[in-house]
Design a protein around this motif. Sequence first.
Motif, short mmCIF file in Angstrom:
data_model
loop_
_atom_site.label_atom_id
_atom_site.label_comp_id
_atom_site.label_asym_id
_atom_site.label_seq_id
_atom_site.Cartn_x
_atom_site.Cartn_y
_atom_site.Cartn_z
N ASP A 100 6.66 13.51 -2.27
CA ASP A 100 5.59 13.74 -1.66
C ASP A 100 5.71 12.67 -0.19
OD1 ASP A 100 4.32 15.67 -3.13
OD2 ASP A 100 3.25 14.07 -4.33
N ARG A 101 4.90 12.92 0.88
CA ARG A 101 5.01 12.09 1.99
C ARG A 101 3.51 12.00 2.35
NH1 ARG A 101 9.00 14.21 6.54
NH2 ARG A 101 11.16 13.94 5.31
N LEU A 102 3.26 10.80 2.93
CA LEU A 102 1.86 10.40 3.54
C LEU A 102 1.41 11.25 4.44
CD1 LEU A 102 2.37 6.56 3.81
CD2 LEU A 102 1.47 7.73 1.95
N ASN A 103 0.27 11.85 4.19
CA ASN A 103 -0.37 12.66 5.43
C ASN A 103 -2.01 12.20 5.40
OD1 ASN A 103 -1.92 13.67 3.18
ND2 ASN A 103 0.05 14.94 2.72
N ALA A 104 -2.64 13.16 6.37
CA ALA A 104 -4.00 12.94 6.48
C ALA A 104 -4.94 12.51 5.17
CB ALA A 104 -4.62 13.78 7.26
N LEU A 109 0.90 -1.06 -0.12
CA LEU A 109 0.06 -0.22 -0.10
C LEU A 109 0.87 1.15 -0.16
CD1 LEU A 109 -2.76 1.19 0.22
CD2 LEU A 109 -2.52 0.92 2.77
N TYR A 110 2.01 1.33 1.03
CA TYR A 110 2.81 2.64 0.88
C TYR A 110 3.39 2.81 -0.48
CZ TYR A 110 6.47 5.47 2.42
OH TYR A 110 7.68 6.63 2.34
N VAL A 111 3.81 1.62 -0.97
CA VAL A 111 4.70 1.59 -2.30
C VAL A 111 3.57 2.24 -3.43
CG1 VAL A 111 5.87 0.43 -4.33
CG2 VAL A 111 6.29 0.05 -1.96
#
Length: 271
Positions: free
Chosen positions: A25-29, A13-15
Amino acid sequence: MNRIWIWPAAVALYVAVAAAQGPTDRLNADTFKDFAFRSIGPTITTGRVSDLDVDPKNPSVWYVAAASGNLWKTENRGNTWTPIFETYGSYSLGCVTVDPRDSNAVWLGTGENHNQRSVSYGDGVYKSTDGGKAWQRTGLEHPEHTQNIVIDPRNSNVVYVTAIGPLWSSGGDRGLYKTTDGGQTWKAVLTISADTGVTDMAMDPKKPDIIIAAALQRRRQVGQLVGGGPESGLYKTTNGGNTWTKLTKGLPAVDMGRTGLGMDSKNPKRE
């Protein structure tokens, strides 16, 4: 050596998300705003199933009584379930029985048949005449805990209920009860004492007037359980409960505990 375990699904999922958003970009809400969590059950902790019965005329129809979570019915051998006792007086159930002569007639004993400190009590015996769509309380309002309901195969109006009685005190409806008018009135056909109830019974399928009942003397306190005593034991009747004999041959001479009963339908002498 310490190890860190990462679930493959989480990595995938992260990939996937990172690839879609770009390398900077980074993961956020906002990344997970479209993901909705849902409960997959159980919706309430029941822990124990008290009893189940299968419609003898339709093996796809089952009824399951939960110790602390309603009566459930399936009409497709367990693929889907429907709660059918949510609006009545007890959520704690002890036993359920389908009339062998009438599939629409279902009997339900409330109050789970266990002895632990978290035990819940019921408010009597109920009957449905439409396969569980509606229920009517038929009496025996104070056994608090029930374990077995047995219907005479010759006459649907003749029904026996094993009433264990209150767990934390004496008294109540305690013993073996019988109705001959479909639950309009009840008679205590086996009473031992205010401290001893009946937990189980077995009926001879070929001679239904022959019944063996198991009595249990019990009392629960915060730090202890009296789960047996001199009044516990097995009793037998050959005339539908009019008279009883306490069985002693081959049984422990000292205090007996809780006893479960069964009778071979092909050879009732084997119990």
